[in-house]
Structure formats: C-alpha cells, structure tokens
Motif scaffolding. Structure first.
Motif, PDB file in Angstrom:
ATOM      1  N   THR A  13      43.273 -39.015  39.535  1.00 41.39           N
ATOM      2  CA  THR A  13      43.773 -38.600  38.160  1.00 41.39           C
ATOM      3  C   THR A  13      45.114 -38.743  38.075  1.00 41.39           C
ATOM      4  O   THR A  13      46.058 -37.951  38.920  1.00 41.39           O
ATOM      5  N   VAL A  14      45.747 -39.220  37.217  1.00 40.85           N
ATOM      6  CA  VAL A  14      47.188 -39.303  37.119  1.00 40.85           C
ATOM      7  C   VAL A  14      47.734 -38.874  35.520  1.00 40.85           C
ATOM      8  O   VAL A  14      46.897 -38.838  34.499  1.00 40.85           O
ATOM      9  N   LYS A  15      48.746 -38.439  35.444  1.00 41.57           N
ATOM     10  CA  LYS A  15      49.539 -38.242  34.224  1.00 41.57           C
ATOM     11  C   LYS A  15      50.462 -39.338  33.777  1.00 41.57           C
ATOM     12  O   LYS A  15      51.217 -39.708  34.605  1.00 41.57           O
ATOM     13  N   ILE A  16      50.420 -39.512  32.615  1.00 41.14           N
ATOM     14  CA  ILE A  16      51.319 -40.798  32.239  1.00 41.14           C
ATOM     15  C   ILE A  16      52.714 -40.051  31.768  1.00 41.14           C
ATOM     16  O   ILE A  16      52.943 -39.225  31.042  1.00 41.14           O
ATOM     17  N   ILE A  17      53.757 -40.653  32.558  1.00 43.45           N
ATOM     18  CA  ILE A  17      55.050 -39.970  32.316  1.00 43.45           C
ATOM     19  C   ILE A  17      55.951 -40.677  31.534  1.00 43.45           C
ATOM     20  O   ILE A  17      57.091 -40.270  31.206  1.00 43.45           O
ATOM     21  N   ALA A  18      55.964 -42.017  31.270  1.00 45.68           N
ATOM     22  CA  ALA A  18      56.576 -42.592  30.667  1.00 45.68           C
ATOM     23  C   ALA A  18      55.823 -43.824  29.949  1.00 45.68           C
ATOM     24  O   ALA A  18      54.734 -44.160  30.387  1.00 45.68           O
ATOM     25  N   GLY A  19      56.375 -44.408  28.904  1.00 54.57           N
ATOM     26  CA  GLY A  19      55.731 -45.560  28.241  1.00 54.57           C
ATOM     27  C   GLY A  19      54.568 -45.259  27.334  1.00 54.57           C
ATOM     28  O   GLY A  19      54.558 -44.036  27.030  1.00 54.57           O
ATOM     29  N   ARG A  20      53.977 -46.387  27.111  1.00 58.06           N
ATOM     30  CA  ARG A  20      52.571 -46.063  26.126  1.00 58.06           C
ATOM     31  C   ARG A  20      51.820 -44.943  26.899  1.00 58.06           C
ATOM     32  O   ARG A  20      51.390 -44.911  28.099  1.00 58.06           O
ATOM     33  N   GLY A  21      51.551 -43.969  26.114  1.00 58.63           N
ATOM     34  CA  GLY A  21      50.262 -42.879  26.666  1.00 58.63           C
ATOM     35  C   GLY A  21      51.174 -41.650  27.123  1.00 58.63           C
ATOM     36  O   GLY A  21      50.588 -40.777  27.536  1.00 58.63           O
ATOM     37  N   LYS A  22      52.447 -41.623  27.073  1.00 55.87           N
ATOM     38  CA  LYS A  22      53.199 -40.614  27.578  1.00 55.87           C
ATOM     39  C   LYS A  22      53.086 -39.166  26.981  1.00 55.87           C
ATOM     40  O   LYS A  22      53.159 -38.046  27.444  1.00 55.87           O
ATOM     41  N   ASN A  23      52.638 -39.314  25.791  1.00 56.66           N
ATOM     42  CA  ASN A  23      52.077 -38.101  24.942  1.00 56.66           C
ATOM     43  C   ASN A  23      50.722 -37.413  25.324  1.00 56.66           C
ATOM     44  O   ASN A  23      50.341 -36.475  24.859  1.00 56.66           O
ATOM     45  N   ILE A  24      49.923 -38.141  26.131  1.00 57.31           N
ATOM     46  CA  ILE A  24      48.726 -37.715  26.432  1.00 57.31           C
ATOM     47  C   ILE A  24      48.783 -36.467  27.472  1.00 57.31           C
ATOM     48  O   ILE A  24      49.578 -36.576  28.303  1.00 57.31           O
ATOM     49  N   LYS A  25      48.450 -35.430  27.043  1.00 61.19           N
ATOM     50  CA  LYS A  25      48.534 -34.266  27.891  1.00 61.19           C
ATOM     51  C   LYS A  25      47.747 -34.201  29.163  1.00 61.19           C
ATOM     52  O   LYS A  25      48.084 -33.802  30.098  1.00 61.19           O
ATOM     53  N   GLU A  26      46.431 -34.696  29.126  1.00 59.64           N
ATOM     54  CA  GLU A  26      45.327 -34.124  30.061  1.00 59.64           C
ATOM     55  C   GLU A  26      45.683 -35.516  31.312  1.00 59.64           C
ATOM     56  O   GLU A  26      46.027 -36.427  30.788  1.00 59.64           O
ATOM     57  N   GLY A  27      45.095 -35.295  32.084  1.00 60.88           N
ATOM     58  CA  GLY A  27      45.187 -36.482  33.505  1.00 60.88           C
ATOM     59  C   GLY A  27      44.079 -37.428  32.873  1.00 60.88           C
ATOM     60  O   GLY A  27      42.959 -37.055  32.339  1.00 60.88           O
ATOM     61  N   ARG A  28      44.220 -38.562  33.397  1.00 60.14           N
ATOM     62  CA  ARG A  28      43.479 -39.627  33.164  1.00 60.14           C
ATOM     63  C   ARG A  28      42.997 -40.490  34.447  1.00 60.14           C
ATOM     64  O   ARG A  28      43.920 -40.341  35.310  1.00 60.14           O
ATOM     65  N   ARG A  29      41.844 -40.794  34.358  1.00 53.81           N
ATOM     66  CA  ARG A  29      41.394 -41.383  35.655  1.00 53.81           C
ATOM     67  C   ARG A  29      42.017 -42.887  35.959  1.00 53.81           C
ATOM     68  O   ARG A  29      41.902 -43.777  34.859  1.00 53.81           O
ATOM     69  N   VAL A  30      42.349 -43.159  37.297  1.00 58.60           N
ATOM     70  CA  VAL A  30      42.461 -44.338  37.427  1.00 58.60           C
ATOM     71  C   VAL A  30      41.396 -45.395  37.726  1.00 58.60           C
ATOM     72  O   VAL A  30      40.581 -45.126  38.436  1.00 58.60           O
ATOM     73  N   LEU A  31      41.351 -46.686  36.900  1.00 57.14           N
ATOM     74  CA  LEU A  31      40.328 -47.510  36.994  1.00 57.14           C
ATOM     75  C   LEU A  31      40.510 -48.765  37.801  1.00 57.14           C
ATOM     76  O   LEU A  31      39.631 -49.124  38.627  1.00 57.14           O
ATOM     77  N   ALA A  32      41.597 -49.075  38.096  1.00 58.42           N
ATOM     78  CA  ALA A  32      42.098 -50.051  39.155  1.00 58.42           C
ATOM     79  C   ALA A  32      43.291 -50.073  39.452  1.00 58.42           C
ATOM     80  O   ALA A  32      44.274 -49.619  38.451  1.00 58.42           O
ATOM     81  N   VAL A  33      43.847 -50.409  40.723  1.00 49.70           N
ATOM     82  CA  VAL A  33      45.317 -50.454  41.267  1.00 49.70           C
ATOM     83  C   VAL A  33      45.656 -51.923  41.234  1.00 49.70           C
ATOM     84  O   VAL A  33      44.834 -52.620  42.130  1.00 49.70           O
ATOM     85  N   PHE A  34      46.727 -52.640  41.005  1.00 41.23           N
ATOM     86  CA  PHE A  34      47.202 -53.798  41.353  1.00 41.23           C
ATOM     87  C   PHE A  34      48.532 -53.711  42.427  1.00 41.23           C
ATOM     88  O   PHE A  34      49.577 -53.859  41.642  1.00 41.23           O
ATOM     89  N   PRO A  35      48.489 -53.419  43.648  1.00 42.56           N
ATOM     90  CA  PRO A  35      49.638 -53.077  44.291  1.00 42.56           C
ATOM     91  C   PRO A  35      50.610 -54.200  44.489  1.00 42.56           C
ATOM     92  O   PRO A  35      51.827 -53.942  44.394  1.00 42.56           O
ATOM     93  N   ASN A  36      50.146 -55.530  44.254  1.00 43.57           N
ATOM     94  CA  ASN A  36      51.071 -56.357  44.489  1.00 43.57           C
ATOM     95  C   ASN A  36      51.892 -56.674  43.139  1.00 43.57           C
ATOM     96  O   ASN A  36      52.975 -57.262  43.142  1.00 43.57           O
ATOM     97  N   ASP A  37      51.340 -56.150  42.053  1.00 42.12           N
ATOM     98  CA  ASP A  37      52.069 -56.222  40.818  1.00 42.12           C
ATOM     99  C   ASP A  37      52.633 -54.849  40.202  1.00 42.12           C
ATOM    100  O   ASP A  37      53.596 -54.768  39.434  1.00 42.12           O
ATOM    101  N   GLY A  38      52.491 -53.757  41.202  1.00 37.65           N
ATOM    102  CA  GLY A  38      52.854 -52.492  40.949  1.00 37.65           C
ATOM    103  C   GLY A  38      52.301 -52.036  39.545  1.00 37.65           C
ATOM    104  O   GLY A  38      53.064 -51.176  38.823  1.00 37.65           O
ATOM    105  N   LYS A  39      51.152 -52.278  39.354  1.00 42.36           N
ATOM    106  CA  LYS A  39      50.464 -51.947  37.801  1.00 42.36           C
ATOM    107  C   LYS A  39      49.253 -51.352  38.169  1.00 42.36           C
ATOM    108  O   LYS A  39      48.472 -51.406  39.252  1.00 42.36           O
TER     109      LYS A  39
END
Ligand SMILES: [Zn+2]
Length: 108
Positions: A13-39
C-alpha cells in the motif's frame, strides 16, 4: 546476478507524494512494479482511457477501457501496515523494515 534495490513490491500500500494522484489521501494498492524502469502501477492512479481493439478470438470487445498508467517509484511512499504512516524503507538482513516503527514490511 543483479539485485533489485526497489523497495516497493506488488500488493504494497502506497501513498502518492508527487505528480498525478498526489491529492489522493488514502493509500492505494500497488498492482505491478517495473524495477528496470523505476515505475509502478498503482490502483486507480493516473487512469487513462485506452482504446481497445476488438479481438473476437480472445473474447475482447472493442471500445474504451480504463487503464492505469505507470508512475515513477520516487513519486510514491510505502505506507507501513503496522504504524499506518508513510514511511521510508530500511533493510535488516534482507527483510524490509519500517524506519518509523521497525516492524517488518514483508508478509512472511
Ligand atoms: Zn511502521
């Protein structure tokens, strides 16, 4: 073998701290991680309308579908399941730990 230093994992569960979605107050679930792209893909964050081509062989109807876009890992911060606060991730013998409360962030 290259070891990934990415501290965000799928189903965290992550909080968005910058960019699009930073106004979302609650935590959101990570659906996928792309380590090579840092995304990461985060549920309900940076949703775009995507045109889907019809493919009857795969039972895909054509049209417009909602699809999350990848955002930079640096724009999210892990929420600790123990103290429920956005936290930095430390490591203790390979296990991720919360830098606030030292609780393990890994399930097993
Ligand atoms: Zn904590």
């Amino acid at each position: 073998m290259e070891h990934s230093r990415v501290n965000i994992h799928k189903d965290d569960t992550v909080k968005i701290i910058a960019g699009r979605g930073k106004n979302i107050k609650e935590g959101r679930r990570v659906l996928a991680v792309f380590p090579n792209d840092g995304k990461v893909l985060v549920e309900g964050v940076k949703v775009v309308k995507k045109h889907v081509r019809q493919n009857p062989a795969k039972q895909i109807k054509g049209g417009i579908a909602d699809q999350e876009s990848r955002i930079a890992i640096s724009n999210v911060q892990l929420i600790c399941p123990s103290c429920q606060k956005p936290t930095r991730v430390g490591r203790d013998k390979g296990v991720r730990v919360c830098k606030r409360c030292n609780a393990s962030l890994d399930k097993s």
